[in-house]
Design a protein around this motif. Structure first.
Motif, mmCIF file in Angstrom:
data_model
loop_
_atom_site.group_PDB
_atom_site.id
_atom_site.type_symbol
_atom_site.label_atom_id
_atom_site.label_comp_id
_atom_site.label_asym_id
_atom_site.label_seq_id
_atom_site.Cartn_x
_atom_site.Cartn_y
_atom_site.Cartn_z
ATOM 1 N N GLU A 1 2.673 -9.288 3.013
ATOM 2 C CA GLU A 1 3.334 -9.718 4.229
ATOM 3 C C GLU A 1 3.727 -11.191 4.158
ATOM 4 O O GLU A 1 4.854 -11.577 4.524
ATOM 5 C CB GLU A 1 2.414 -9.472 5.430
ATOM 6 N N GLN A 2 2.817 -12.022 3.660
ATOM 7 C CA GLN A 2 3.127 -13.441 3.514
ATOM 8 C C GLN A 2 4.248 -13.648 2.489
ATOM 9 O O GLN A 2 5.169 -14.443 2.704
ATOM 10 C CB GLN A 2 1.870 -14.208 3.090
ATOM 11 N N TYR A 3 4.152 -12.893 1.391
ATOM 12 C CA TYR A 3 5.151 -13.040 0.332
ATOM 13 C C TYR A 3 6.518 -12.566 0.816
ATOM 14 O O TYR A 3 7.547 -13.190 0.523
ATOM 15 C CB TYR A 3 4.714 -12.251 -0.902
ATOM 16 N N TYR A 4 6.553 -11.491 1.594
ATOM 17 C CA TYR A 4 7.818 -10.966 2.116
ATOM 18 C C TYR A 4 8.520 -11.999 2.982
ATOM 19 O O TYR A 4 9.728 -12.209 2.851
ATOM 20 C CB TYR A 4 7.565 -9.682 2.909
ATOM 21 N N ARG A 5 7.785 -12.671 3.871
ATOM 22 C CA ARG A 5 8.396 -13.669 4.745
ATOM 23 C C ARG A 5 9.026 -14.795 3.924
ATOM 24 O O ARG A 5 10.140 -15.246 4.222
ATOM 25 C CB ARG A 5 7.351 -14.242 5.718
ATOM 26 N N SER B 1 3.162 0.391 3.349
ATOM 27 C CA SER B 1 2.791 -0.715 4.232
ATOM 28 C C SER B 1 2.508 -1.945 3.383
ATOM 29 O O SER B 1 2.127 -1.843 2.216
ATOM 30 C CB SER B 1 1.564 -0.364 5.069
ATOM 31 N N LEU B 2 2.730 -3.083 3.985
ATOM 32 C CA LEU B 2 2.483 -4.341 3.288
ATOM 33 C C LEU B 2 1.007 -4.705 3.322
ATOM 34 O O LEU B 2 0.333 -4.519 4.343
ATOM 35 C CB LEU B 2 3.284 -5.473 3.948
ATOM 36 N N THR B 3 0.530 -5.233 2.201
ATOM 37 C CA THR B 3 -0.796 -5.831 2.205
ATOM 38 C C THR B 3 -0.698 -7.193 2.880
ATOM 39 O O THR B 3 0.402 -7.688 3.186
ATOM 40 C CB THR B 3 -1.311 -6.010 0.768
ATOM 41 N N GLU B 4 -1.825 -7.834 3.103
ATOM 42 C CA GLU B 4 -1.799 -9.173 3.703
ATOM 43 C C GLU B 4 -1.020 -10.143 2.806
ATOM 44 O O GLU B 4 -0.183 -10.914 3.281
ATOM 45 C CB GLU B 4 -3.226 -9.675 3.928
ATOM 46 N N ALA B 5 -1.296 -10.079 1.500
ATOM 47 C CA ALA B 5 -0.559 -10.937 0.570
ATOM 48 C C ALA B 5 0.919 -10.567 0.560
ATOM 49 O O ALA B 5 1.799 -11.436 0.496
ATOM 50 C CB ALA B 5 -1.152 -10.817 -0.831
ATOM 51 N N ASN C 1 0.876 -1.176 0.000
ATOM 52 C CA ASN C 1 0.000 0.000 0.000
ATOM 53 C C ASN C 1 0.911 1.223 0.000
ATOM 54 O O ASN C 1 1.787 1.363 0.861
ATOM 55 C CB ASN C 1 -0.887 0.007 1.249
#
Length: 286
Positions: A63-67, A57-61, A50
């Motif tokens: 955040e998962q992709y970043y990890r 800021s990270l979206t929910e997708a 976003n």
């Protein structure tokens, strides 16, 4: 675009919370950093960040992709470091093909001395009488005695090994002392994996030098064997060396496929044997 590079850019953007700082770290333009993130989002068909004028800021997708990206990039970095380390430090599994007659106390001591010097290397030794295809069998290195090294291999001479005709005292007692003039009257124990120019009549052949060695000890005939195998038996009278003009020294070579990016384990083994074997001649063995 290079998706792996885009993942690297994405990680830096997230960890610095800024396209500007990520671009500075990576040495690219802000526009290129933004283009990489857009490439990832288009590739994944998912919004990862976003964006506002003040904040990312990270979206929910995202955040998962970043990890998962962090895990993947760190794994690749560790793999790269391990590969680079393998060209510096001798370590890992070293697969060697070598003649069966290397299975002697003399050469075993050489291998033990190498392992003492390089304890992080594990040896996998494949003994046979053939010239094993290194690539097809996944070998790192070959030890070979040959007059004509294969042109597709890089070879380094390690030492000279004497080859002699030998026979047991029992054979000589039964058949007399072999001489050049009575050579055709004697019994030959010959390898069937090389051509030998001899008038000695064949009574047995084998693809395994150790088998020929045992047949010679059993008094079955004359065998042409390497000194590594027969030295102790000659010293202790179990075999006699037969004078013959075929007696010669042959070169033991280390053979491998590619000089470029030669691993430390292969390089260390070759260098060790090239120094150790000439410094520990067989005649000096107690």
């Amino acid at each position: 675009m290079d998706t792996l590079q885009s993942i690297t850019v994405f990680r830096q953007v997230v960890e610095h919370s800024s396209f500007t700082r990520a671009a500075d770290v990576l040495g690219i333009s802000i526009a290129m950093a933004s283009k990489h993130v857009r490439h990832l989002e288009n590739h994944l068909q998912a919004k990862l960040l976003n964006r506002s004028s003040r904040k990312l800021s990270l979206t929910e997708a995202g955040e998962q992709y970043y990890r998962q990206c962090v895990l993947a990039l760190d794994t690749l970095a560790d793999a790269g470091e391990a590969a680079r380390q393998g060209t510096v430090t001798a370590q890992g599994l070293l697969k060697i093909t070598l003649p069966a007659w290397c299975a002697t106390p003399y050469f075993a001591r050489a291998l033990a001395a190498y392992r003492q010097a390089h304890p992080q290397v594990r040896l996998s030794l494949h003994l046979d009488g053939q010239h094993t295809d290194l690539i097809a069998h996944g070998m790192d290195l070959a030890l070979r005695v040959t007059r004509r090294p294969e042109p597709n291999l890089i070879v380094k001479p390690l030492t000279q090994i004497g080859f002699d005709w030998v026979a047991s005292p029992a054979y000589i007692a039964r058949h007399g002392q072999p001489q050049p003039e009575n050579w055709p009257q004697h019994h030959g124990l010959l390898p069937n994996y090389v051509d030998m120019d001899t008038t000695l009549p064949l009574v047995a052949d084998s693809n395994n030098t150790l088998m020929l060695y045992q047949l010679a000890l059993a008094g079955m005939g004359l065998a042409y064997l390497p000194a590594w195998l027969t030295h102790n038996d000659i010293q202790q009278g179990r075999l006699h060396r037969i004078d013959h003009d075929m007696r010669q020294n042959l070169t033991l070579y280390a053979a491998y496929m590619d000089r470029e990016f030669l691993s430390a384990k292969v390089r260390s083994f070759i260098d060790f044997l090239a120094a150790y074997l000439p410094q520990h001649p067989l005649d000096a063995e107690k």
